[in-house]
Structure formats: C-alpha cells, structure tokens
Design a protein around this motif. Sequence first.
Motif, PDB file in Angstrom:
ATOM      1  N   THR A 104      27.240  57.756  17.399  1.00  0.00           N
ATOM      2  CA  THR A 104      27.478  59.187  17.171  1.00  0.00           C
ATOM      3  C   THR A 104      28.796  59.297  16.415  1.00  0.00           C
ATOM      4  N   ASP A 105      29.033  60.430  15.833  1.00  0.00           N
ATOM      5  CA  ASP A 105      30.346  60.674  15.229  1.00  0.00           C
ATOM      6  C   ASP A 105      31.160  61.562  16.176  1.00  0.00           C
ATOM      7  N   TRP A 106      31.152  61.194  17.433  1.00  0.00           N
ATOM      8  CA  TRP A 106      32.043  61.853  18.395  1.00  0.00           C
ATOM      9  C   TRP A 106      32.382  60.847  19.477  1.00  0.00           C
ATOM     10  N   ASP A 166      19.868  65.195  19.930  1.00  0.00           N
ATOM     11  CA  ASP A 166      18.980  64.372  19.085  1.00  0.00           C
ATOM     12  C   ASP A 166      19.675  64.208  17.737  1.00  0.00           C
ATOM     13  N   TRP A 167      20.585  63.272  17.671  1.00  0.00           N
ATOM     14  CA  TRP A 167      21.505  63.138  16.537  1.00  0.00           C
ATOM     15  C   TRP A 167      21.127  61.936  15.682  1.00  0.00           C
ATOM     16  N   GLN A 168      20.816  62.197  14.447  1.00  0.00           N
ATOM     17  CA  GLN A 168      20.520  61.156  13.445  1.00  0.00           C
ATOM     18  C   GLN A 168      19.478  60.156  13.944  1.00  0.00           C
ATOM     19  N   PHE A 185      40.521  60.209  14.492  1.00  0.00           N
ATOM     20  CA  PHE A 185      40.022  61.594  14.519  1.00  0.00           C
ATOM     21  C   PHE A 185      39.212  61.897  13.264  1.00  0.00           C
ATOM     22  N   ASN A 186      38.142  62.623  13.421  1.00  0.00           N
ATOM     23  CA  ASN A 186      37.470  63.242  12.289  1.00  0.00           C
ATOM     24  C   ASN A 186      38.341  64.442  11.914  1.00  0.00           C
ATOM     25  N   ARG A 187      38.826  64.419  10.653  1.00  0.00           N
ATOM     26  CA  ARG A 187      39.829  65.423  10.245  1.00  0.00           C
ATOM     27  C   ARG A 187      39.234  66.583   9.458  1.00  0.00           C
ATOM     28  N   LYS A 188      37.958  66.867   9.688  1.00  0.00           N
ATOM     29  CA  LYS A 188      37.374  67.994   8.934  1.00  0.00           C
ATOM     30  C   LYS A 188      37.657  69.338   9.605  1.00  0.00           C
ATOM     31  N   GLY A 189      38.450  69.326  10.634  1.00  0.00           N
ATOM     32  CA  GLY A 189      38.786  70.586  11.292  1.00  0.00           C
ATOM     33  C   GLY A 189      39.541  71.543  10.383  1.00  0.00           C
ATOM     34  N   ALA A 247      27.861  72.276  18.490  1.00  0.00           N
ATOM     35  CA  ALA A 247      27.304  70.975  18.126  1.00  0.00           C
ATOM     36  C   ALA A 247      27.841  69.934  19.107  1.00  0.00           C
ATOM     37  N   HIS A 248      27.173  68.869  19.296  1.00  0.00           N
ATOM     38  CA  HIS A 248      25.842  68.413  18.955  1.00  0.00           C
ATOM     39  C   HIS A 248      25.061  68.201  20.236  1.00  0.00           C
ATOM     40  N   TYR A 249      25.403  69.002  21.256  1.00  0.00           N
ATOM     41  CA  TYR A 249      24.896  68.847  22.634  1.00  0.00           C
ATOM     42  C   TYR A 249      25.251  70.148  23.331  1.00  0.00           C
ATOM     43  N   ALA A 306      17.704  69.241  16.763  1.00  0.00           N
ATOM     44  CA  ALA A 306      18.171  67.972  16.186  1.00  0.00           C
ATOM     45  C   ALA A 306      19.234  68.210  15.129  1.00  0.00           C
ATOM     46  N   ASN A 307      19.915  67.116  14.803  1.00  0.00           N
ATOM     47  CA  ASN A 307      20.877  67.136  13.706  1.00  0.00           C
ATOM     48  C   ASN A 307      20.651  65.934  12.798  1.00  0.00           C
ATOM     49  N   GLU A 308      20.449  66.207  11.533  1.00  0.00           N
ATOM     50  CA  GLU A 308      20.391  65.182  10.478  1.00  0.00           C
ATOM     51  C   GLU A 308      19.511  64.000  10.856  1.00  0.00           C
ATOM     52  N   THR A 309      18.241  64.267  10.923  1.00  0.00           N
ATOM     53  CA  THR A 309      17.294  63.204  11.246  1.00  0.00           C
ATOM     54  C   THR A 309      16.530  62.838   9.975  1.00  0.00           C
ATOM     55  N   SER A 342      34.931  55.998  14.787  1.00  0.00           N
ATOM     56  CA  SER A 342      34.717  55.357  13.479  1.00  0.00           C
ATOM     57  C   SER A 342      35.612  55.947  12.385  1.00  0.00           C
ATOM     58  N   ARG A 343      36.591  56.732  12.750  1.00  0.00           N
ATOM     59  CA  ARG A 343      37.467  57.375  11.747  1.00  0.00           C
ATOM     60  C   ARG A 343      38.847  56.741  11.866  1.00  0.00           C
ATOM     61  N   ASN A 344      39.064  55.702  11.059  1.00  0.00           N
ATOM     62  CA  ASN A 344      40.216  54.832  11.331  1.00  0.00           C
ATOM     63  C   ASN A 344      41.220  54.690  10.211  1.00  0.00           C
ATOM     64  N   TRP A 373      32.567  66.353  -0.921  1.00  0.00           N
ATOM     65  CA  TRP A 373      33.178  65.407   0.024  1.00  0.00           C
ATOM     66  C   TRP A 373      32.401  64.095   0.033  1.00  0.00           C
ATOM     67  N   TYR A 374      31.175  64.117   0.564  1.00  0.00           N
ATOM     68  CA  TYR A 374      30.365  62.902   0.511  1.00  0.00           C
ATOM     69  C   TYR A 374      29.565  62.854  -0.792  1.00  0.00           C
ATOM     70  N   GLN A 375      29.328  64.040  -1.402  1.00  0.00           N
ATOM     71  CA  GLN A 375      28.505  64.077  -2.601  1.00  0.00           C
ATOM     72  C   GLN A 375      29.242  64.781  -3.731  1.00  0.00           C
ATOM     73  N   SER A 406      24.367  74.729   7.902  1.00  0.00           N
ATOM     74  CA  SER A 406      24.883  74.426   9.235  1.00  0.00           C
ATOM     75  C   SER A 406      26.079  73.476   9.209  1.00  0.00           C
ATOM     76  N   GLU A 407      26.358  72.870   8.053  1.00  0.00           N
ATOM     77  CA  GLU A 407      27.591  72.093   7.863  1.00  0.00           C
ATOM     78  C   GLU A 407      27.955  72.080   6.388  1.00  0.00           C
ATOM     79  N   PHE A 408      29.217  72.205   6.108  1.00  0.00           N
ATOM     80  CA  PHE A 408      29.829  71.801   4.846  1.00  0.00           C
ATOM     81  C   PHE A 408      31.309  71.625   5.141  1.00  0.00           C
ATOM     82  N   PRO A 427      30.425  76.114   8.872  1.00  0.00           N
ATOM     83  CA  PRO A 427      31.110  74.966   8.275  1.00  0.00           C
ATOM     84  C   PRO A 427      31.534  73.951   9.332  1.00  0.00           C
ATOM     85  N   TRP A 428      31.746  72.756   8.889  1.00  0.00           N
ATOM     86  CA  TRP A 428      32.143  71.642   9.754  1.00  0.00           C
ATOM     87  C   TRP A 428      33.628  71.421   9.595  1.00  0.00           C
ATOM     88  N   ILE A 429      34.492  71.811  10.472  1.00  0.00           N
ATOM     89  CA  ILE A 429      34.316  72.174  11.858  1.00  0.00           C
ATOM     90  C   ILE A 429      35.582  72.918  12.290  1.00  0.00           C
TER      91      ILE A 429
HETATM   92  C1  GCB Z   1      27.540  65.239   9.571  1.00  0.00           C
HETATM   93  C2  GCB Z   1      27.189  65.191  11.014  1.00  0.00           C
HETATM   94  C3  GCB Z   1      28.389  65.371  11.907  1.00  0.00           C
HETATM   95  C4  GCB Z   1      29.548  64.564  11.359  1.00  0.00           C
HETATM   96  C5  GCB Z   1      29.894  65.092   9.975  1.00  0.00           C
HETATM   97  C6  GCB Z   1      30.990  64.298   9.303  1.00  0.00           C
HETATM   98  O1  GCB Z   1      26.738  65.430   8.717  1.00  0.00           O
HETATM   99  O2  GCB Z   1      26.217  66.134  11.356  1.00  0.00           O
HETATM  100  O3  GCB Z   1      28.068  64.972  13.205  1.00  0.00           O
HETATM  101  O4  GCB Z   1      30.657  64.609  12.178  1.00  0.00           O
HETATM  102  O5  GCB Z   1      28.781  65.005   9.160  1.00  0.00           O
HETATM  103  O6  GCB Z   1      32.135  64.634   9.458  1.00  0.00           O
HETATM  104  O7  GCB Z   1      30.666  63.329   8.617  1.00  0.00           O
END
Ligand code: GCB
Length: 602
Positions: free
Chosen positions: A184-186, A378-380, A569-573, A353-355, A416-419, A559-561, A480-482, A504-506, A549-551
């Motif tokens: 998971t990404d949490w 139900d994540w990925q 930390f995931n820094r998309k806050g 999200a995600h629970y 679900a999320n991103e399946t 996994s954010r190292n 960001w990713y694209q 539901s996310e950007f 938006p995320w988040i």
């Molecule tokens: C996503 C996921 C979310 C991640 C986010 C990210 O698409 O739904 O769980 O945390 O991207 O930051 O990569």
Amino acid sequence: MCLLGAVCFETSAQELFTHNTTLLVDSDRRPQVSLDGEWHFIIDPYGSALYSWDGHVRDDSYAQNAKPRNDGFPVEYDFSKSPLLKVPGDWNTQKASLFRYEGPLWYQRDFQYGKKPGMRVFIHVGAANYRAVVWMNGHRVCRHEGGFTPFDCEVTDSIKDGANFVVIAVDSTRLADGVPSLQTDWYNYGGLTRDVSLIELPQMFVDNYGLHLDRGTDSEISGFVHVVGAPAGSAVQVSIPEVNATTTAYTGQNGTAVIHLRIQGLELWGPGHPKLYRVRIAALNDELTDEVGFRTVEVKGAQILLNGKPVFLRGISMHAEAPYRTGRVCTDKDVQTLFGWVRDLHANFVRLAHYPHDPRMTRMADRLGVLVWSETPDWQHIEFSNPHTLKQAQQELTEMIRRDRNRASVIMWSVANETPDSLARTSFLDQLVQQAHSEDPTRLVTAALFMPPLIGGKRIVDDSLGAALDVIGVNEYIGWYQGRPQDADTAKWVMKLQKPIVVSEFGGGAKAGYRGSSSTRWTEESQANIYRHQLGMLAHMPQLQGVSPWILMDFRSPSRNLPGVQDGFNRKGLISDQGKKKLAFYVLQHAYASGMLDHGKP
Ligand code: GCB
C-alpha cells in the motif's frame, strides 16, 4: 498462508478468519463501559504464542494471563510487569522500538465489572489492524480480520462479576490474500487503533437499522429495524420527538420491522444546513437514540443530485493520519483539526481514502454538513482471482456500510482504488458494486479508476467497471507522474459513459518550506503550478461533478524515501504533517471560494 512456518493461519481458502462477531449499529451512541486507556503488551514476533505449528490460533498461552509460579511448568511471561500502550492508538507511534514492528502483539488489561442480571454483554472493538483474536478471562470469544471496521463479540458467559481480564492479540502482518494486500502507499499502523468498550444489551436487541428519506420526496422516511431474537409480531417504535412523529411497526419472521414515517416540513440535511434529528428506536426492552440527517442523493444523466438539486463536490482526499503526531486518527482533537482545514479550504466534500475512517470522522461530517466518499481497502493489486479475497472484501464492505448507513454525510461507497482493468478484476468488483447496491440502495456506488492512457491525443475514460458504477472516479497525475503540468492545458477528455465524473485524485509533491522555481520538483511553487494547470483543465472537463485532489495532509508511507524531502512521508499534502499550509492549499482554496469549477451549482 504460511510464512516460514512462523506466521501461519488456520483459514483454508474457503474459510474466513472472522468468527463469532456481530456488528452493532449505532454502537458509539449506546451506553458503554470504556476499556480505553492503558493496556499491557507483549510482542510475539515469531507468532509462536499466537499460532501453533499447524497454524491454528492457540488458547493455551498468553491468552490465559498466567502468573509465574515456583511449581509446575515455567510461565515465561507476565503481563502485569510488561510495558503499557494506550488504546485507542497504533503501536508504531507510541514506542520507538515498535515503529517498524509488523506481526502479532498481545494486549491485556484487568478491569472490574458489575454484572447485571438478565443482560447480555458484548466487547466492542472499533478497529484492530489487521487480524484480532479476543479472549475474556481466558475464553476465546471471537476473531476478526479487516483492519478498519468494527466488530462486537458476545462475552455474556465469560465475563464475571468483579475482577476480569481481557486479552486481545492483534496481528498486523500483511497478507497476500488480504484486503488490502501486501503493498500500500500508506503506513501499516498496527494495533487497537480505535475505541474498545463493553456494551450491555437486553436478551433481544436492535443490532441493525437504517432510515432514509425516499428519493423524489421531502417527507417520506423509509427503512427497517432488525431485532435479534425477536419473535414475529414484536412491536418496534421509531420516533422523532422534535416533529412529534412516531410509528409502530412489527417484526416479521426474520426479526425485521419495515418502517415508514411521513413528516411534513422536514428540514433536509445538506451542506450549509446540516440538520440532524434525534431519532429514538424502542423494541421490546431495548432502546437507542441516534442523530440522523435526512436527504436524498441520486444520479440523473451525468449529474449528482442532492435533495433533487445538482451539487458540485468541492473536495479533498484524506488519509486517517493524525495531524502533528502521525499515527492513526483516534481522538476528537485529530478530527477537529482535520475538519478545520477542510472548512478553511471551502470544501463541501471529503474522500476518506483508502479504508473506512474512525467513526468520529463521519459523525463530524454529519454535524458540519460535509459530504463523504467512504472506501473499502481494495487498493490496486489485491488477489482478484482468489475467492477467499473476494469473501474478505465482501465482509469489509458489509461492515463499512452497516456502521455508517445512517450517516447523512456519506453519499457514496467506493469499492476500490486504482485497480488494473482485467476480466478477473471487473468480475470481482462488479460483485462488490452489486452488493453495495443491494445492501444500501439509497446511496451511490463509485470506484477510483486509473488514469486512462493517451490514445490519439485523447484521454478516453472507458474502464470496463464503469458500466456498473453510478459515479466514475478518475485518478490522474498529469504534471507529476505523467508529463508536464502544462500538458493539462491541452488535455482532451472523452467520457464513454454518460455518468457523473469525479476526479478523485490529482496533485504532486512538495516539501513544506522548500521554496524556489515552479519548474523545480518538490518546491511549494511546483506543486502550486500543478494545481493551477489542473484547475484550468478541470473547469472544462466534460461531465465533471466533483474533485478530491490528493491530498489534505502529508502522510507516512514506507516507500517514500528521498532524504531531506520525503523522509518516509508522501509529500503530496496541501498541508505538512506539522500543520504548515503549502502554497497549493491557497490555490485550491481560491478556486473553491470563487466557484471556478462549480458552474453555479451549490
Ligand atoms: C495514487 C494512489 C494513492 C497514492 C498516490 C500517490 O494514485 O491512489 O494511494 O498515495 O497515488 O501519491 O502516488
């Protein structure tokens, strides 16, 4: 599943771990004896106290809470001398030594109890991540799998008048066939992360009820009350004293009474007018009260209608990460802080999200008039071809719906999320969508889908799950990713189905306080730039009925190292984990306050 012989489980592919549990609706409004506070703990890293060699849960070890003695077989543990953890609360953020601990951990506490003749007693566990086994005075009373939903186990026969002890083993091991699965990404916060209490009930009691306003009306309330053990023909009274409304219905063979009430002049619940009515339910010797809002939500073409009128969802996604201290949200203060920021944003919607989150969150959303998307884990990449995983997902979905079915704020269940789009995935999730519709026909069902690939210069939203959904959630990370942020300016979106779309996310990452050019990754400026381009695109996106938006806040993710930037930390806050608002917060705030996305909808 069995890892190195140490962590084995007694479930076969057919059998769920969960046993002997019930789920009491409205449990947070029932009188209860709190078991929150300090519990002793012992870690069991090899699972050798919890599981026997063949993988079965053992009853003969720590569950017995034995005391070391000088005779007989040696007792090699002692809860009374073991350290303490606070409940509710994850263990990872309470003790440095437990920060990275994943596995079985035993909780124990002593308590005094005054038994009331004729009453049944249940232990209520708000959430235990991920598996839990509960013993009362050494008797195993239930087991549960699923880290974010509540369960109740009957302890009437095992609880005593006077001194008692309760032992709960919680195993946070991630499982390939679990929901969620291994990745998971949490942060996989383990433990008794939500409130624990004892609930006393008469022999026959209300375990479930649902009341809602009928679509197309502003006065007709329908629903049901289920009374455990009630003989057919038992009277159930539902009343709303504020409007002098009362009805009496009678249970059928299965203990369910069908409810109908007509209330002229009912004040409908919604953002800006979060009116809650006190509802009283009485059946046989049981009685409970709740605060319930009445509103309708439905889809018409590509619109979402709240109380018959189109609504635009100015939202934000959230994890259940506690502000300032990290760990799981579990206090009123956590919830107040998070919702304070939601209000600052001028948002009217949150994607939890995600629970399923702590029930305090949906209670608060009810009080504030904030609309909620509530999601199962139900994540990925979960095991879509595994029937056991499907059963587990179905159980968690039922538990989520049952807990919050009377929260007016919850307008959508997300399955679900991103399946990844595949036959197995779609068949699996179609079954969850059907289940959600049948268990709760009053709400919308959605899922957050992957960003569609670019084909011939167009993004075509065409996921095969779309046909089953009421609302299509699309996650996309242009900039960001694209590609680059400005690619959003020329993005062309084609929606294959005439249904409401929620992005539901950007978003993108930024380290709070890191300032510089908007073309330098991780600066606040670069994140704000992504938001500006996104908002320009979203203002013209066809069928768009909302965004989340995320988040809202940075959250821990193993996994954010990136050193000095992410540090775990995931820094998309839009806000740092220490409560510092980043520039993008103000960009989104301005967009929401100015109504640039709403096209005149409330
Ligand atoms: C996503 C996921 C979310 C991640 C986010 C990210 O698409 O739904 O769980 O945390 O991207 O930051 O990569």
